[in-house]
Every structure is written in C-alpha cells, then in structure tokens.
Design a protein around this motif. Structure first.
Motif, PDB file in Angstrom:
ATOM      1  N   PHE A 105      55.461  -0.696 -32.276  1.00  0.00           N
ATOM      2  CA  PHE A 105      54.792   0.286 -31.582  1.00  0.00           C
ATOM      3  C   PHE A 105      53.496   0.014 -31.071  1.00  0.00           C
ATOM      4  O   PHE A 105      53.058   0.642 -29.854  1.00  0.00           O
ATOM      5  N   GLY A 106      52.539  -0.699 -31.834  1.00  0.00           N
ATOM      6  CA  GLY A 106      51.408  -1.155 -31.362  1.00  0.00           C
ATOM      7  C   GLY A 106      51.463  -2.074 -29.845  1.00  0.00           C
ATOM      8  O   GLY A 106      50.914  -1.932 -29.001  1.00  0.00           O
ATOM      9  N   LEU A 155      52.661   0.464 -27.124  1.00  0.00           N
ATOM     10  CA  LEU A 155      51.561   1.190 -26.684  1.00  0.00           C
ATOM     11  C   LEU A 155      50.407   0.409 -25.913  1.00  0.00           C
ATOM     12  O   LEU A 155      50.221   0.846 -24.597  1.00  0.00           O
ATOM     13  N   SER A 156      50.153  -0.596 -26.498  1.00  0.00           N
ATOM     14  CA  SER A 156      48.865  -1.661 -25.757  1.00  0.00           C
ATOM     15  C   SER A 156      49.629  -2.016 -24.205  1.00  0.00           C
ATOM     16  O   SER A 156      48.884  -2.075 -23.160  1.00  0.00           O
ATOM     17  N   ASP A 188      51.773  -0.763 -22.360  1.00  0.00           N
ATOM     18  CA  ASP A 188      51.947   0.455 -21.595  1.00  0.00           C
ATOM     19  C   ASP A 188      50.737   0.763 -21.125  1.00  0.00           C
ATOM     20  O   ASP A 188      50.349   0.888 -19.746  1.00  0.00           O
TER      21      ASP A 188
END
Lengths: 591, 120
Positions: free
Chosen positions: A385-386, A389-390, A392
């Motif tokens: 997920f990290g 997110l990063s 993106d």
C-alpha cells in the motif's frame, strides 16, 4: 516330593551297580564308558541315569521321577555345574516336556521352584540363571526373570546371600549413558527398598574416585555425597557396559575396616555379577522397547488387532471394537491383513478411516496454509500500500512522462501483488460460503494460480450449452477453484514428465450445462494414467510423484462431495488423462 | 484543520500526509504509539488517524488512553482507524468505539482522503 520319588525308586530294583568316581558324575553323566557297567551286553544310552542311593551309585533306566530325583538332589547340594551339564544334554527329557504329560510338568515345576528358593536364599548367580533358562518351564522362569527385568530387587537379594550376611546396606547407582540423571536402588538391613534419582554430576565424581582407588575400600571422608546413603566403611565396584555405567556399594554401616577375605569375596562376586547385570540391562531395554511398541499399537488411531490362526483375538487396540471383529469374520467392511507369522495375522480396519485421515490432513494443511497466507497477506498489504501510495503521489507530481509511466507501472505492479495474495488467501480458507460466481472468470483465475507449474502449456476453456454469456453458478468458489487447481497442476506435471517441448501441449476444460449438473471435463495431452494406477488414483497417500503427498486427488474428490457433486476419472481413448467433475446447480438461484 | 497521523510505515506515513496537506490540512506525523499518546494528551487535534499494528503498542491502546481526555462521543468522531489486519475481531473492537475504519489498501483513495480532511 523328594521322599516320594526316593521311595518309588526303591521299589524298582532294575539298577546296576557301577564303580565310578564321583568326579566323573559331576563332569558328564552320559559318557560313562561301557566297561564300568556290570552287564556290558546292555548297550549304554542316555536313557540310563546314575543316581546315588545309600552311598551307592546306581545306573538305572530313566524314569522321569528318577531324573527329577537326581536333579533335586543336585539342587539341594547346590551342584549347579552338574545340573548344567545334565540340562545341556541334547536328548535330555526335560526339553521335551509336553503339555499332555501333567505329572511330568508338575515335577519340572517343582524342580524349578527349588532352584528359585536357592536364588532367594543365595542371591542371583549367572550359573543358576543359565540353569533356569534351560529348564523350559516358561512361566516359572518368566516369573523368576521378572524379578530381573530391573535392578530393583538386586540389593535386597545380595544382602540375603550367605557371604554378605554381615553386611546390611547395599546400593546400586545406574546411569544410562546420555541421561542427566541416574537411578539409585538401595536396600538397608534387607528391608528398606528405596528407589531415587541422582544427578549425573555426583555419579561421575563417585565413579572417578572408585576407578582411581586400588583398594576399592572407602569411607565417607573420601566420598562425602548425600547421594550415597551408606554410612561408614564400604566396598565399591564400578561396572562399565555398552550403554550403562553401574556402581555397586556394599557396607556394614560401621567404621571397622574390612578384611582381606571380604574384599576378595566381594571382587569374586562382582565378577560373577557382571554377566547378570548385563543381562538385566538388556532385558530392561527390551522391556522398555516392547512397552513402547505396545503402547503405540494400543493408541494407534486406526482399529487394529492381531488374530490367531483360529481367529482368536491375541491383541486389539483401543479403537478395535467387537463390531469390527464380527465385521471382519463375516467379511463386512474393508480390512487389510498382514501375516506377521504362521500363526498371527495383523488386521487393520480401513474403510472410513482413510477418509477421516484425508479430511484431517486436508484440514490441517488448509488451516496452516490459510493462517500462513493470512499473515503474509497482512504483512505485505502495508508495504504494498505504501508503494502504491508513494508511486501514485510521485506520478501526480512529476512532469516527466517517462518517470510518470514508470511510477504508474510500479503502482499497478503493487496492485497485482495485492490481488495475487488476496486470491491465495481465498483459495485456502475452509469457510463454507456460497457465492454467485462467473465460472469463466474462476477458471481463468485458477489458471493464473497454476502458472508456476503450467507455464508455456496452452490452456483452453470451452463452454457448451450455456444459454447466457455470464456462465454464472452459485457455488463455494474456493472449493471449485481448488479442485480445478489440483487437476491442472497434475496435468502440467504429467506433461512435463513427457517432454520439454511444453508449447505443443495443452490442458483444456470443457464446461457443459446439463439438466441437473454442470460438468467440467478437464483433459490434457500428457502421458495418461496406466490402468494399474487408475484403481488407486483417489486413495489418500497414493502418489507416483517423487515429492507428492498423495493427497491432491483424494482432497479433490472430498471437496467435490462437499459441493454435492462427484469427481471421477474417465478413461480417455486418446493419450492423456480426462477427469470429470459434476456439480449440481439450482436453476432458480443460478440464471 | 489539524490532523495527527499515527502510522509506522514510513512510505504510507509520508504519502498520506502529503496527500492530506494537498487538501489543505496541517498534518503531524508520529510513528511511535507511546509518543502519540503524549501528543494527544498535550495538544489538540481535529482528527486523529491511527494505525493499529504499531511497533510498540496497539492502536486500541491509544484509544483507551485518549479516554482520559475525551468522552467516548468525542473519540467516536475524532478517531479514524486504518489497518491492514481487518479480521472480524478487529472490526468488532473498532465498532465498540464507534470509529470509522478503513482497511489498507484503500479501495477508493480520493474518497477516503476526503473523509480524513472533512471538517466535523
């Protein structure tokens, strides 16, 4: 007993007077030269026996009572050498005592009892042991030997012998090599029997002091150990065996020094004791082993029994019921038999248990894998997920197209990882859930999961008689997917045994909608399944793969059953294997 | 809008705070659970976004400690739980506090971010 037989012999006056030295009798009774016989025409044979009567030696035709008379006489005189040579004679009658001859059995028993009283009086001797082992009186001998399965009784027995009458404490310390503790057996004044545990460190220190000492005579100033429960001056001896070390300590519980004679007697006795100790340890180990085997059999999860040739139960374990026994006798139910010996057969009940075993293995495997995958999924979710997110975030901030694209790739890769791990978790959860699923999608997802094995092999799906394009079915998707997964993996592995040219091979699934069932025909272009294997295909733990568990197909069949359907092997005309899975569908719930 | 973000995964922490800042919020980042409790007791935040599996303590421990300062009604509104371990037990526990819970990865990121920065 003795008097009775003696009076009987006096009635039978068939004896010959012989002139023979007493030593000769003790050496070997049956090799008396003919010349010593008064009537040489009579051929000498082992049917004759020498006996002492009113200070005269008589050679008489053997009658059983006479034979025992002689043996008992020798036993009373503690002439064990004589008895030994007697018993070792090949055609000695005592070995042939049959169950039918009751009076003979009785005599044999009484003779053995006599020997037993000797052992009790004099303490064990290896010689006496040998005598007993030759008497063929199993139960009595076993009874006696049961005293010698452990060292428990030895200290008491030693103190009860004539030569150690003046001593009143005897202790054995027994250490089985490799153990942290050793056992102590103590007898004080011939009464207290005490078994306790001693730390190996103190055993070793005592042992080394004894080894170093020449006189083998000690007192407590030398060995101040709480573990030695003996007071004053004592004699000690250490024995070394293959798996054991033993210390024997004997004391009068006073501080008077021991005489030279006593030390010599002790040494001699130890020498005689050595083979007996070795024998006891061996027995103890055998007893321990057979106890373990017995317990294992008793607690074995499948019903097992050992039957005699007359179908009598010799042994049955906890789960082998009377019902099993009658089922076996009447030929109901499934049993496997194994002939252990000419008389004994091992009978194992199998029918239901095979299923239970698979269920258990399946359940264990599933729950373990499920747990593992669940943890993995959660542990991976955070970093993935990290990553997403990063990447993106950075992609949205960057103006460079190439960087933007790379970051988007990273983001979608993270997504894919997340999906894969999620699918695996679903595959191995054993929850009973029914979902409306798209069969086409499910098969394709399953194909993806088999990728590690089925890479390069062509994989097809075909639908027949489906009126709609959605291929919907209400079913437990996990179980359906797992059955297909197992079959595709099997097919892939079979193809790989055939060739390296995987691209020319294919696995195809044809899904047909019938009146009540949806049938999945899963076939491959592999080597097929040989006839002799076909019968065992679904048996749990049956495998032809070197590292297979033999559970895949049996689990699949169980899962098919849970789905209300069935899985079977269809003999394929062409090469390759063909399995068919039929699952029911509810017309109302599945469009 | 002052937000406390308690999250021990550095990439998630940095990305989420940046995304929220882009939406106009002031974000205080903290990865230690114990330090977060101190911050909560000494400062005032409009929203507290809290991960559950922290290195030192569990996210629910922070909620418990926050009870010293806030009523359960306030906790219910202020706290938002984010977690990758969305088992039934966790969901039940979160429900007992009445807080909103989002499972990582978020299915709809923009929507979740909007909820994070939405004024009470």
């Amino acid at each position: 007993m003795e008097n009775k037989s003696s009076s009987r012999t006096q009635k039978t006056k068939t004896g010959y007077l012989v002139h023979i030295a007493n030593e000769l009798i003790q050496k070997r009774i049956f090799t008396i030269p003919k010349v010593y016989l008064q009537n040489p025409s009579e051929e000498y044979s082992s049917e004759y026996i020498l006996r002492l009567n009113n200070n005269r030696l008589l050679l008489t035709k053997t009658s059983d009572s006479q034979m025992y008379y002689l043996l008992n006489l020798a036993a009373n005189q503690e002439n064990f050498d004589f008895i030994l040579s007697f018993l070792k004679e090949d055609d000695f009658k005592i070995k042939k005592v049959s169950d039918k001859n009751l009076s003979l059995k009785k005599q044999n028993k009484s003779f053995v009892r006599r020997l037993l009283t000797h052992i009790k009086k004099r303490g064990p001797s290896p010689q006496l042991n040998e005598v007993l082992s030759l008497t063929n009186e199993n139960r009595e001998v076993q009874y006696l030997y049961s005293n010698f399965d452990t060292i428990d009784h030895l200290p008491e027995l030693i103190l009860s012998t004539d030569q150690f009458k003046t001593f009143n404490a005897c202790q054995f310390l027994v250490h089985e090599k490799g153990n942290l503790y050793c056992d102590s057996y103590l007898s004080k004044n011939g009464i207290d029997k005490k078994k306790s545990t001693v730390q190996v460190e103190s055993f070793n220190s005592i042992n080394s002091i004894i080894k170093k000492s020449k006189s083998k005579q000690f007192n407590q100033t030398q060995i101040l150990k709480d573990d030695i429960e003996i007071l004053g001056t004592f004699l000690a001896k250490n024995f070394d065996f293959k798996n054991h070390s033993i210390i024997l300590i004997i004391s009068r519980n006073d501080f008077l020094p021991l005489t030279k004679e006593e030390k010599v007697a002790f040494d001699e006795y130890c020498l005689k004791l050595c083979p007996l100790l070795s024998y006891i340890l061996e027995r103890a180990q055998i007893a321990k082993k057979s106890q373990s085997i017995n317990l294992a059999l008793l607690n074995y999860t499948d019903p097992i029994a050992i039957l005699t040739s007359k179908d009598q139960i010799l042994f049955q374990n906890e789960v082998f019921t009377e019902e099993h026994f009658y089922d076996y006798l009447s030929g109901n139910g499934k049993f496997t038999t194994f002939k252990i010996s000419r008389e004994h057969t091992l009978v194992t009940h199998v029918s239901d248990n095979a299923k239970i075993t698979t269920d258990i293995s399946h359940f264990q495997r599933i729950s373990l894998l499920g747990e593992l995958l669940n943890t993995l999924r959660h542990e991976l979710s955070n970093p993935l997920f990290g990553l997403k997110l990063s990447s993106d975030l950075l992609a949205s901030e960057s103006d460079d197209l190439e960087i933007k694209e790379t970051l988007n790739d990273i983001s979608s890769s993270a997504d894919r990882c997340q999906t894969i791990i999620k699918n695996f978790t679903y595959l191995y959860s054993d929850e009973e859930v029914k979902d409306l699923v798209n069969i086409s999608k499910l098969i394709n997802e399953t194909y993806i999961l088999t990728k590690s094995e089925s890479r390069q092999i062509k994989k097809n799906v075909e639908f027949i008689d489906f009126s709609d394009e959605d291929y919907l079915l209400t079913i437990n998707p996990t179980w359906l997917s797992q059955i297909i997964f197992n079959l595709v993996i099997n097919s892939s592995q079979a193809i790989k045994t055939l060739t390296d040219d995987l691209k020319s091979h294919e696995i195809s699934i044809i899904v047909t909608k019938n009146e009540k069932f949806i049938s999945f025909a899963i076939s491959d272009s592999g080597p097929g399944i040989r006839k002799e294997i076909q019968e065992k295909l679904f048996e749990p733990f049956y495998t032809t793969k070197s590292n297979g568990t033999g559970l895949g197909l049996s689990i699949s069949r169980n899962l098919a059953k849970k789905l209300g359907g069935k899985l079977s092997y269809v003999h394929a005309k062409d090469a390759g294997a063909l399995f068919q899975l039929d699952v029911p569908y509810n017309k109302e719930s599945s469009p | 809008m002052k937000i406390l973000l308690i999250e021990d995964d550095p990439t998630i922490q940095r990305a989420l705070s940046k995304l929220m800042e882009k939406r106009g919020a002031t974000v205080v980042k903290e990865s230690s659970g114990k330090a977060a409790i101190e911050l909560i007791l000494q400062n005032n935040y409009d929203k507290i976004i809290c991960d559950l599996m922290l290195q030192d303590i569990h996210g629910f421990d922070i909620l418990e400690e926050a009870k010293q300062k806030y009523s359960s009604g306030q906790i219910k509104k202020m706290f938002i739980i984010i977690t990758a371990y969305s088992s039934t037990q966790v969901l039940d526990k979160a429900a007992s506090y009445g807080c909103q819970l989002f499972a990582k990865p978020f299915d709809d990121l923009p929507k979740v971010l909007d909820i994070f920065v939405k004024k009470l």
